[in-house]
Design an enzyme around this catalytic site. Structure first.
Site, PDB file in Angstrom:
ATOM      1  N   GLU A   1       0.881  -1.176   0.000  1.00 29.57           N
ATOM      2  CA  GLU A   1       0.000   0.000   0.000  1.00 29.57           C
ATOM      3  C   GLU A   1       0.908   1.211   0.000  1.00 29.57           C
ATOM      4  O   GLU A   1       1.640   1.454   0.953  1.00 29.57           O
ATOM      5  CB  GLU A   1      -0.922  -0.003   1.223  1.00 29.57           C
ATOM      6  CG  GLU A   1      -2.084   0.981   1.101  1.00 29.57           C
ATOM      7  CD  GLU A   1      -1.705   2.410   1.466  1.00 29.57           C
ATOM      8  OE1 GLU A   1      -1.755   3.283   0.567  1.00 29.57           O
ATOM      9  OE2 GLU A   1      -1.355   2.657   2.625  1.00 29.57           O
TER      10      GLU A   1
ATOM     11  N   CYS B   1      -1.535   9.260   3.100  1.00 30.06           N
ATOM     12  CA  CYS B   1      -1.357   8.843   1.710  1.00 30.06           C
ATOM     13  C   CYS B   1      -2.555   9.221   0.851  1.00 30.06           C
ATOM     14  O   CYS B   1      -2.432   9.327  -0.375  1.00 30.06           O
ATOM     15  CB  CYS B   1      -1.081   7.348   1.629  1.00 30.06           C
ATOM     16  SG  CYS B   1      -2.309   6.315   2.437  1.00 30.06           S
TER      17      CYS B   1
END
EC number: 1.2.1.71
Length: 487
Positions: free
Chosen positions: A244, A278
């Protein structure tokens, strides 16, 4: 100083000297030595030795232990929140929500495991067809610094629940959070070897990722590091790799009735956590014309008043520090580089205190910049791009190698349905901050943003593999033999 937890013992490191610093005052928060290759090997071997007994332990017993871990986190919530704030620089109110997310991860993971894995069976001709799920074995978890408790927890909890054993390497910037989290696991009664902690930087990370004894690696962090891991794991299809990574996330704004609501949503999308999520908006796409001008004027005015300060200041700041002085310097240089290429500073990002990693929000109009860098600037730096029509906005939104998150602020359901179909992202929000995500939904993206869906409900999918069986209590002849065989 004993900084590593291997085979149920705290050990001093034998590798490079490490320190974590308070991002604002630059005082030493934690010091120690990283794990060298020999200690990494010992951690992997300890996990391998512990694996058979842990995998055979009944699921309900593993769940009981995880629930004790959640209860321990609750009892130590204030202590852990303070350490997170001290080491990352994020405000205490935000650190407290991170600890709550860590606690809640246990129940979410248990629900996900029961619904997405577990065991199912049904009759098939003269046999029973059974679907089971088995753990991979020994997996490494690499954690990031921006959510040093919550994000590694999103790998570790489902991995242990599925019956894996784990070697955890946290970010070298947040070792104290990792150490305290391990102590909570120990307090909950985790058996020796099931979860091992190896602190360290690049030397430790390279040794762990290259270890032949791993069955998989789960990573949350930068695309640069994730790409290196992907290359390193190339040609090893027998190992599970869950990544990720980041994103150059677009937030498209159309003319909406409530301008202040749009401004608030943009700020929450771009500047929450000092821009160190993020899913933060990196690119703000604003329509050309008077309404877009008014939106930007209001956004700049409000952003200029955002309170920035030390994690424990009162009244509480909206934004704390970025993770380090070097991170702050990188962001300031990125701003300078963009301005040099023709960007117009609507609100210049500044460093209000010399020697501190505090930054004020920055907003640059990069519409006139040719060859804009497709890069994730991990901090409070927002790039504005003016667009002529909705088709142009979608083209610009998709002009990235990444595909983590995308958002639309619009009063039109029809527009959102078009955006949903045509945008390229794993998370697509409508009239909600880009950083918002449901724990019951997959979290992750496409393209350079990674694979699988770590840290959320779908983590169960990569923490165990399906095993299909046809079963019968005895060997028996079929009613009709296959042609060409006689008995």
């Amino acid at each position: 100083m004993s900084t590593h937890y291997i085979a149920g013992q705290w050990l001093a490191g034998q590798g490079e000297t490490l320190e974590s610093l308070d991002p604002v005052g630059q005082g030493v928060v934690w010091s120690g030595r990283g794990a060298d290759a020999t200690q990494v090997d010992a951690a992997v071997c300890a996990a391998r030795e512990a694996f058979p007994a842990w995998a055979r332990r009944p699921l309900e017993q593993r769940i009981e232990l995880l629930e004790r871990f959640a209860a321990t986190l609750k009892s130590r919530a204030d202590e852990l929140a303070r350490v997170i704030g001290e080491e990352t620089g994020k405000p205490l109110w935000e650190s407290a929500t991170e600890v709550t997310s860590m606690v809640n991860k246990v129940a979410i993971s248990v629900q996900a495991f029961r619904e997405r894995t577990g065991e199912k069976s049904g009759p098939l001709a003269d046999a029973t067809a059974v679907l089971r799920h088995k753990p991979h074995g020994v997996v490494a978890v690499f954690g990031p610094y921006n959510f040093p408790g919550h994000l590694p927890n999103g790998h570790i909890v489902p991995a242990l629940l599925a019956g894996n054993c784990v070697v955890f390497k946290p970010s070298e910037l947040t070792p104290k959070v990792a150490e305290l989290t391990l102590k909570a696991w120990i307090q909950a009664g985790l058996p020796a070897g099931v979860l091992n902690l190896v602190q360290g930087g690049r030397e430790t990370g390279v040794a762990l990722a290259a270890h032949r004894g791993l069955d998989g690696l789960f990573f949350t962090g930068s695309s640069r590091t994730g790409n290196l891991l992907h290359s390193q794991f190339g040609g090893q299809p027998q190992k599970i790799l869950a990544l990720e990574m980041g994103g150059n996330n677009p937030l498209v704004v159309e003319e909406v009735a409530d301008l202040d609501a749009a401004v608030y949503t943009i700020i929450q999308s771009a500047f929450i956590s000092a821009g160190q999520r993020c899913t933060c908006a990196r690119r703000l796409l604003v329509p050309q014309g008077a309404w877009g001008d008014a939106l930007l004027a209001r956004l700049v005015a409000v952003s200029a008043t955002l309170r920035v300060g030390r994690f424990d200041e009162q009244p509480a700041p909206f934004m704390g520090a970025v993770i380090s002085l070097s991170a702050a310097e990188h962001l300031l240089k990125a701003q300078e580089h963009l301005i040099g290429k023709g960007a117009q500073p609507l609100l210049a990002m500044t460093q209000p205190i010399d020697g501190a990693a505090l930054l004020t929000p920055g907003i640059l109009d990069v519409s006139a910049v040719a060859e804009r860098p497709d890069e994730e600037f991990f901090g409070p730096l927002l790039q504005v791009i003016r667009y002529s029509d909705f088709a142009a906005a979608i083209r610009e939104a998709n002009a990235t190698q990444y595909g983590l998150a995308a958002g639309l602020l619009s009063d039109s359901r029809e527009r959102f349905e078009q955006f949903l179909v045509e945008s390229r992202a794993g998370i697509v929000n409508w009239n909600k901050q880009l950083t918002g995500a449901a724990s019951s939904a997959p979290f992750g993206g496409i393209g350079a943003s990674g694979n699988h869906r770590p840290s959320a409900y779908y983590a169960a999918d990569y923490c165990a593999y399906p095993v299909a069986s046809l079963e019968s209590p005895s060997v028996s002849l079929p009613a009709t033999l296959t042609p060409g065989i006689s008995l």
